[in-house]
Design an enzyme around this catalytic site. Structure first.
Site, PDB file in Angstrom:
ATOM      1  N   HIS A 104       0.824  -1.223   0.000  1.00 12.22           N
ATOM      2  CA  HIS A 104       0.000   0.000   0.000  1.00 12.22           C
ATOM      3  C   HIS A 104       0.860   1.277   0.000  1.00 12.22           C
ATOM      4  O   HIS A 104       0.774   2.074  -0.946  1.00 12.22           O
ATOM      5  CB  HIS A 104      -1.011  -0.025   1.144  1.00 12.22           C
ATOM      6  N   HIS A 159       3.655   7.086   5.317  1.00 12.06           N
ATOM      7  CA  HIS A 159       2.464   7.787   5.795  1.00 12.06           C
ATOM      8  C   HIS A 159       1.620   7.025   6.814  1.00 12.06           C
ATOM      9  O   HIS A 159       0.909   7.632   7.586  1.00 12.06           O
ATOM     10  CB  HIS A 159       1.592   8.260   4.620  1.00 12.06           C
ATOM     11  N   GLU A 166       0.750   5.951  12.648  1.00 11.38           N
ATOM     12  CA  GLU A 166      -0.559   5.542  13.134  1.00 11.38           C
ATOM     13  C   GLU A 166      -0.643   4.027  13.366  1.00 11.38           C
ATOM     14  O   GLU A 166      -1.211   3.577  14.339  1.00 11.38           O
ATOM     15  CB  GLU A 166      -1.629   5.966  12.134  1.00 11.38           C
ATOM     16  N   ASP A 167      -0.081   3.240  12.467  1.00  4.52           N
ATOM     17  CA  ASP A 167      -0.321   1.794  12.504  1.00  4.52           C
ATOM     18  C   ASP A 167       0.807   0.955  13.085  1.00  4.52           C
ATOM     19  O   ASP A 167       0.645  -0.242  13.291  1.00  4.52           O
ATOM     20  CB  ASP A 167      -0.599   1.274  11.078  1.00  4.52           C
ATOM     21  N   ASP A 171      -3.093   8.493  -1.149  1.00  6.16           N
ATOM     22  CA  ASP A 171      -3.554   7.436  -0.244  1.00  6.16           C
ATOM     23  C   ASP A 171      -4.987   7.035  -0.592  1.00  6.16           C
ATOM     24  O   ASP A 171      -5.326   5.859  -0.744  1.00  6.16           O
ATOM     25  CB  ASP A 171      -3.476   7.985   1.194  1.00  6.16           C
ATOM     26  N   ASP A 185     -21.248  13.453 -27.499  1.00  9.97           N
ATOM     27  CA  ASP A 185     -19.843  13.795 -27.223  1.00  9.97           C
ATOM     28  C   ASP A 185     -19.265  12.872 -26.153  1.00  9.97           C
ATOM     29  O   ASP A 185     -19.065  13.252 -25.017  1.00  9.97           O
ATOM     30  CB  ASP A 185     -19.709  15.261 -26.830  1.00  9.97           C
TER      31      ASP A 185
HETATM   32 MN    MN Z   1      -2.787   4.712   3.885  1.00 12.80          MN
END
Ligand code: MN
Length: 595
Positions: free
Chosen positions: A89, A114, A118-119, A180, A300
Site C-alpha cells: 500500500h 504515511h 498511526e499503525d 492514499d 460527445d
Molecule cells: Mn494509507
C-alpha cells in the site's frame, strides 16, 4: 548577566529523553542492518525510483531507499484486506506521488511512511530524527487528517476546515492524502460492501471536489469514476459496456476528424500533438442524468485535444493560430467558445475551449493549450510552482540546481498560491465548492497561528487587536504593536489566513477607544467598551470625590438637584460629565467652588 542553569530534574529528564531516542534509533538500525526485503518488493522499489528519476526535479535516492526500508520493517507484521503484505500500500501510494502527482522526493518519502506512525510502533520523534522535519511534518499531517475522518461526530464542514488547515501548513500533506485515497479506491474491491459504500461516498463528496480545487484533474477524474463504480454499479457497467461496444466506430470517427487537421497544422510548421480522448464515466453519467437521455443519445463521448510544444507568448499565440486553422476547416458553435487563456480559472487552468461541427454534422469539443498549460491542467498545484519559478527567472535557479533556500522559496510560493486559491475563489468553481460543502463557515473565518504554532480561529477581517483579545484580555489591554509573519503591521491590519501573529505588549499601554472602530470580534468589542466604561466610571467616582472634598472645605453640602443645576449652568451635558472632567483633570473644581 547570570542565567540559572536547568535544575537537576530537568537535566535528568533531558538525558533520559535523549537516551531513549538514541536507543530507539539504534534499535531500528540494528533491525534495518539485517532486514531482507522480498525480491518482489525490491523490484517494485526499483520501479518507484525509475519514476522518481523521470518525473521529479531532483531525487535523493538514499532518502527514498531508507524510507522504503523503514516502512517495510515497520509494517512487517501487517497485511492488507486483500491479503498482500501491507507495504504494498505505501509503495503504491508513493508510486502515485511519483507518477501521477509528481511533486518532489520528500513527498514520495512521506508517502512511503504515511501509515507508520498511526499503525506501527514507530514514533514521530524517531521519524524526525531519521528523516528530518519535513518528512515528519507531512506524515504527522496525514495521520491527523485520517483521524479527522474517523471522527464521524464532527460535522462535514468542520472536517473540511481541518483539512484546509493541515494543507495550509504544508500542501504536500493533502497531496499524500489524495494519493492514499486513490490507492484505497483502486483496491476498494477487497473491502466489505458497507465500507465500500461509505468510502466511495466520502470520496465523491469530499476528495474529488477537493482534488478539483487543487487542479489535480487526473486524480479527480479517477476518484470520481471509481466512486461511481461503487455507488452506481449498474450505470457504471452500462457506460463501460456501451463505450466498449462502439470503440472501433468512435476511433474511426476521431481519425477522420483529426487527419486533415493534422496535415494542415504540420504544413504550417506547428510543433504539436493532437489526439482524441474519451470523456470520463462521471461526465457521461452526469450528462445522461441531467438531460434524461440514454447512452446512445450522448454524442460527445470523446473530445479532441491539441497540445502545443511552444512556450510563453509564442505558445499563447500558437493556440490562437491553431484555433483559427481549426475553425477555418470546421465551423464553430460560437456559443460554446471559452477563452481560459486570457482569463485562467482560479485553480490555474488555462486552455481554449470550443465546439465545432465535424464530419456527419456532429458537434465535436476541442481543447487547445500548450504543454505547460496542460501540465497545470492535469496536475494543478503540483505543477504550478515549476512554471511560476521558470517564468519569473528570478535567481535563475532551475529546480535541478535548486539549493535548500531556493527549495524553501518554491514551497513558500506554492503555499501563497494555495492560500490565494482558498481566499479568492472565483465564481467559476467556488459556487460548486461552497454548495458541495456548505462551506460558508470557511468563507467567514480565517486561521492564524501564535508564535508557538497554536491555531486561532477568527472571523474574516479580524485585526491584531482581535487576535490579542482572543489570546487573553491582558494581552489585548496592553498591546502596542503587532507582527504578521515577522513584519510589523498596524493594529488595524486585516489578518490573512495562515499568518503567524505576534503581539507586542507594554505594561503601560491601555486600550485605545478608537480600537472599537476596527475590531470585528464580539470579545474585543465588548472588552474595549467595558474598559472604556470602567475607566469613565472610575473617573466619575474620582471626580465626585474631589468635588465633595472641596465643597466640604467650603462648608457646602448641596443636594443632587443643585449640583445638576450648577453643571448645566456651566454648560456641562450632565453632572456626570462634570464629575468626569474633574476626575480626568480637565476641569479644576477650585474654579467651581469659587464660582
Ligand atoms: Mn494509507
Amino acid at each position: 548577566s547570570y542565567l540559572p542553569g536547568p535544575t537537576d530534574a530537568a537535566r535528568a529528564f533531558l538525558r533520559d529523553a535523549r537516551l531513549a531516542m538514541i536507543s530507539a534509533s539504534a534499535d531500528l538500525h540494528r533491525h534495518l542492518d539485517v532486514l531482507v526485503v522480498a525480491p518482489e518488493y525490491e523490484r517494485r522499489l526499483r520501479v518507484l525510483l525509475e519514476h522518481c528519476e523521470r518525473n521529479l526535479p531532483r531525487v535523493d535516492e538514499d532518502l527514498i531507499r531508507r524510507a522504503f526500508r523503514v516502512a517495510y520493517w515497520a509494517h512487517r507484521d501487517d497485511r492488507r484486506a486483500s491479503g498482500e503484505l501491507y507495504i504494498s500500500h505505501p509503495l503504491e501510494v508513493a508510486l502515485i506521488a511519483a507518477k501521477d502527482i509528481r511533486m518532489d522526493d520528500v513527498t514520495v518519502a512521506a508517502a512511503l511512511l504515511h501509515d507508520t506512525v498511526e499503525d506501527t510502533d514507530l514514533s514521530l520523534d524517531l521519524l524526525e530524527s531519521e528523516f528530518g522535519t519535513e518528512v515528519a511534518r507531512i506524515t504527522d499531517g496525514v495521520t491527523k487528517i485520517g483521524s479527522v475522518f474517523e471522527n464521524r461526530a464532527l460535522g462535514r464542514a468542520e472536517n473540511v476546515r481541518k483539512l484546509m488547515l493541515s494543507m495550509a501548513s504544508d500542501v504536500r500533506v493533502i497531496l499524500v492524502k489524495f494519493a492514499d485515497r486513490l490507492h484505497n479506491m483502486r483496491t476498494l474491491g477487497a473491502m466489505p460492501p458497507e465500507k465500500q459504500l461509505r468510502i466511495a461516498a466520502e470520496t465523491q463528496e469530499l476528495f474529488a471536489p477537493l482534488a478539483h480545487r487543487f487542479g489535480l484533474h487526473e486524480v479527480k477524474t479517477e476518484l470520481e469514476d471509481l466512486s461511481l463504480k461503487y455507488l452506481q454499479p449498474e450505470a457504471y457497467r452500462e457506460i463501460a459496456d456501451g463505450l466498449n461496444a462502439k470503440r472501433r466506430q468512435r476511433e474511426r470517427y476521431i481519425e477522420r476528424f483529426i487527419d486533415p487537421l493534422r496535415t494542415e497544422l504540420e504544413a504550417e510548421g506547428f510543433d504539436f500533438h493532437i489526439y482524441g480522448r474519451p470523456k470520463s464515466f462521471t461526465s457521461i453519467y452526469n450528462k445522461m442524468r441531467r438531460q434524461n437521455v440514454e447512452l446512445d443519445e450522448v454524442y460527445d463521448l470523446f473530445a479532441i485535444r491539441v497540445i502545443l510544444h511552444t512556450t510563453g507568448k509564442q505558445g499563447r499565440e500558437d493556440c490562437w493560430r491553431v484555433y483559427s486553422a481549426l475553425t477555418a476547416r470546421y465551423p464553430p458553435l460560437a456559443a460554446r467558445f471559452r477563452d481560459f487563456i486570457s482569463v485562467p480559472k482560479s485553480n490555474g487552468y488555462q486552455s481554449l475551449h470550443t465546439t465545432v461541427i465535424g464530419p456527419e454534422g456532429r458537434a465535436v469539443e476541442i481543447q487547445i493549450r500548450t504543454a505547460e498549460m496542460h501540465e497545470i491542467a492535469e496536475r494543478g498545484v503540483a505543477a504550478h510552482w515549476k512554471y511560476k519559478e521558470g517564468a519569473t527567472g528570478g535567481d535563475g535557479a532551475a529546480p535541478e540546481s535548486a539549493t535548500a533556500g531556493a527549495s524553501e522559496a518554491r514551497i513558500d510560493e506554492m503555499y501563497a498560491w494555495v492560500r490565494d486559491l482558498l481566499e479568492n475563489p472565483t465564481p467559476d468553481d467556488a459556487g460548486e465548492f461552497v454548495r458541495q460543502f456548505q462551506l460558508n463557515l470557511y468563507d467567514e473565518e480565517i486561521y492564524v497561528f501564535t508564535p508557538g504554532g497554536d491555531l486561532v480561529t477568527l472571523p474574516r477581517g479580524a485585526t491584531p487587536v482581535d487576535f490579542a483579545f482572543q489570546i487573553h484580555s491582558e494581552v489585548g489591554f496592553h498591546c502596542i504593536g503587532a507582527k504578521a509573519d515577522g513584519k510589523m503591521v498596524p493594529l488595524s491590519y486585516r489578518l490573512q489566513s495562515g499568518e503567524q501573529v505576534e503581539i507586542l505588549t507594554s505594561k503601560r499601554q491601555t486600550p485605545n477607544p478608537d480600537w472599537a472602530s476596527f475590531v470585528v470580534t464580539h470579545k474585543a468589542q465588548s472588552r474595549i467598551k467595558h474598559w472604556v466604561n470602567e475607566r469613565r466610571r472610575k473617573a466619575v467616582a474620582h471626580g465626585r470625590e474631589l468635588l465633595d472634598k472641596k465643597l466640604a472645605r467650603a462648608k457646602l453640602k448641596p443636594d443632587e438637584q443643585v449640583i445638576n443645576k450648577w453643571a448645566t449652568g456651566l454648560r456641562f451635558a450632565s453632572a456626570q460629565q462634570l464629575f468626569y472632567e474633574i476626575g480626568t483633570g480637565q476641569y479644576d473644581p477650585a474654579e467651581f467652588v469659587t464660582a
